[in-house]
Design an enzyme around this catalytic site. Sequence first.
Site, PDB file in Angstrom:
ATOM      1  N   CYS A 166      -6.004 -48.473  -4.001  1.00  0.00           N
ATOM      2  CA  CYS A 166      -7.012 -48.199  -4.999  1.00  0.00           C
ATOM      3  C   CYS A 166      -5.836 -46.728  -5.772  1.00  0.00           C
ATOM      4  O   CYS A 166      -5.894 -45.336  -6.699  1.00  0.00           O
ATOM      5  CB  CYS A 166      -8.184 -47.877  -5.756  1.00  0.00           C
ATOM      6  SG  CYS A 166      -8.672 -49.163  -5.375  1.00  0.00           S
ATOM      7  N   HIS A 306     -12.177 -39.137  -8.239  1.00  0.00           N
ATOM      8  CA  HIS A 306     -11.706 -40.850  -7.880  1.00  0.00           C
ATOM      9  C   HIS A 306     -12.830 -41.348  -8.341  1.00  0.00           C
ATOM     10  O   HIS A 306     -13.637 -42.867  -9.203  1.00  0.00           O
ATOM     11  CB  HIS A 306     -11.647 -41.214  -6.436  1.00  0.00           C
ATOM     12  CG  HIS A 306     -11.283 -42.472  -5.719  1.00  0.00           C
ATOM     13  ND1 HIS A 306     -10.645 -42.965  -6.389  1.00  0.00           N
ATOM     14  CD2 HIS A 306     -11.797 -43.312  -5.639  1.00  0.00           C
ATOM     15  CE1 HIS A 306     -10.408 -44.123  -6.295  1.00  0.00           C
ATOM     16  NE2 HIS A 306     -11.274 -44.614  -4.999  1.00  0.00           N
ATOM     17  N   GLU A 317     -16.095 -37.332  -1.605  1.00  0.00           N
ATOM     18  CA  GLU A 317     -15.119 -36.950  -2.483  1.00  0.00           C
ATOM     19  C   GLU A 317     -15.368 -35.028  -2.619  1.00  0.00           C
ATOM     20  O   GLU A 317     -14.537 -34.233  -2.655  1.00  0.00           O
ATOM     21  CB  GLU A 317     -14.081 -37.342  -3.761  1.00  0.00           C
ATOM     22  CG  GLU A 317     -13.658 -36.536  -4.020  1.00  0.00           C
ATOM     23  CD  GLU A 317     -12.529 -37.704  -5.998  1.00  0.00           C
ATOM     24  OE1 GLU A 317     -12.506 -37.232  -6.597  1.00  0.00           O
ATOM     25  OE2 GLU A 317     -13.981 -39.048  -6.132  1.00  0.00           O
ATOM     26  N   LYS A 338     -14.555 -43.458 -14.799  1.00  0.00           N
ATOM     27  CA  LYS A 338     -14.713 -44.605 -14.371  1.00  0.00           C
ATOM     28  C   LYS A 338     -15.930 -45.208 -14.766  1.00  0.00           C
ATOM     29  O   LYS A 338     -16.359 -45.651 -15.021  1.00  0.00           O
ATOM     30  CB  LYS A 338     -14.437 -44.699 -12.688  1.00  0.00           C
ATOM     31  CG  LYS A 338     -13.020 -44.916 -12.729  1.00  0.00           C
ATOM     32  CD  LYS A 338     -12.898 -45.101 -10.979  1.00  0.00           C
ATOM     33  CE  LYS A 338     -11.434 -45.097 -10.329  1.00  0.00           C
ATOM     34  NZ  LYS A 338     -10.926 -43.633  -9.946  1.00  0.00           N
ATOM     35  N   HIS A 343     -13.484 -49.703 -12.602  1.00  0.00           N
ATOM     36  CA  HIS A 343     -12.304 -49.201 -11.363  1.00  0.00           C
ATOM     37  C   HIS A 343     -11.066 -50.091 -11.519  1.00  0.00           C
ATOM     38  O   HIS A 343     -11.404 -51.348 -11.558  1.00  0.00           O
ATOM     39  CB  HIS A 343     -12.807 -49.309  -9.793  1.00  0.00           C
ATOM     40  CG  HIS A 343     -12.038 -48.255  -9.173  1.00  0.00           C
ATOM     41  ND1 HIS A 343     -10.463 -48.116  -9.800  1.00  0.00           N
ATOM     42  CD2 HIS A 343     -12.017 -48.558  -7.967  1.00  0.00           C
ATOM     43  CE1 HIS A 343      -9.998 -47.783  -8.129  1.00  0.00           C
ATOM     44  NE2 HIS A 343     -11.470 -47.941  -7.231  1.00  0.00           N
ATOM     45  N   PHE A 404      -8.454 -48.108  -0.181  1.00  0.00           N
ATOM     46  CA  PHE A 404      -9.200 -49.247   0.759  1.00  0.00           C
ATOM     47  C   PHE A 404      -7.837 -48.634   1.566  1.00  0.00           C
ATOM     48  O   PHE A 404      -6.778 -48.867   1.394  1.00  0.00           O
ATOM     49  CB  PHE A 404      -8.841 -50.535   0.400  1.00  0.00           C
ATOM     50  CG  PHE A 404     -10.594 -50.901  -0.237  1.00  0.00           C
ATOM     51  CD1 PHE A 404     -11.749 -49.973   0.071  1.00  0.00           C
ATOM     52  CD2 PHE A 404     -11.040 -51.715  -0.641  1.00  0.00           C
ATOM     53  CE1 PHE A 404     -12.888 -50.145  -0.601  1.00  0.00           C
ATOM     54  CE2 PHE A 404     -11.895 -51.964  -0.669  1.00  0.00           C
ATOM     55  CZ  PHE A 404     -13.256 -51.442  -0.821  1.00  0.00           C
TER      56      PHE A 404
END
Length: 417
Positions: A166, A306, A317, A338, A343, A404
């Site tokens: 991502c 994010h 975050e 998002k 996402h 990831f």
Amino acid sequence: MAQDRRVVVTGIGTINPLGNSIEEYFENLINGVSGAGPITHFDASLFKTQFACEVKNYNPADHFDRKDARKYDLYTQYALVSVEQAMQDSGLDLEKVDPEQAGVIWASGIGGLETFYQEVKGFVEGGFVPRYSPFFIPKMIADIAAGYISMRYGFRGPNYCTVSACASSNHAMIDAFNYIRSGKAQIMITGGSEAAVNQPGVGGFNAMQALSTRNDDPKTASRAFDKDRNGFVIGEGGGALILEEYEHAQARGAKIYAEVMGGGASADAYHFTAPHPEGLGNRKAMLDAIKDGGLTPEDVDYVNTHGTSTPAGDPAELNGLKAVFGEHIYDVSINSTKSMTGHLLGAAGAIEALACIMTLTRGIVAPSINVFELDPEIDPKLDLTLGKAKQRDVKVALSNSFGFGGHNASVVFRKAE
């Protein structure tokens, strides 16, 4: 010196769950519209998650002839549609572009997942007869969109794909920025696309327990920062940016949306899916991006997080943000777009960069929707732009993308002078 070359954004385009153009996208974004709804791409009735943020009102025949459409996986189609908008927006005259000074760096976290699924499914259902389409491999591979973009516009400069889950789009934009800044290119097409709203995409993320299962209320399922968030909502689409060397853009009288100031990248070196709980990796990416742009944390007005709506990700975050910005964090507008788009995996950074650029251009920070009760782990004094868009003259915007594997990438944009 070559490394001092300035880089600006002169064209933008998108197709995503909130709109099939920049204007439609940003209008829905600032109005807090959710792009989530029941999955229509396949029968999801047996899946734990039965909803997604799908692209709407899209017909390949509106953009490609039948022969070409058969060659392109949906992720490549989204790439080409987004880039076509951005190229038209840029006003570039291809007859006046040096093709060896123009390149493409495109991103996708997964690539042609639908093509892979259909080909393997056909093989299994066909009684194990080894018959595959000759388009199987070139339709599936994650770099093929970059290749097709270069072929369409004749760009013979740097050409490749970045794949970092991502964080992919942010890495693509950083690389494209650095090619121009270092004097190795004048024009770069960059961004990302993804099309993983299908059986393996939804089923795979379900197996990881990464997706929200709020099937009774899809539009409120993507709820970054909320106490009851239970996973992200998968989305699809693409976003494109035309990056150009400043003097080249100025000489042709180009419209300049924003300046790319810097980029930072790092690794958590912690866990294959979970973020570092103290935000160590994302902290480094943000600080490096700010420093790379010759800025200080106090220069940043707005952060597009994010913000995926996962239990572990959001607090980590925000912990990183507080460590980077100190007391200045309370003067920074923060949001999770998002919460509306879902996402888009490898394309997330691209459409969020577009949100940053439109925020700089229009002076409006889009809201974070679906926060019904703030997570008690999150500092309530943070300006998370809850529920409603806010007018603000933003000068510097930072966009975060994490993936990831512990990949982190941040990009900083400045309002055009």
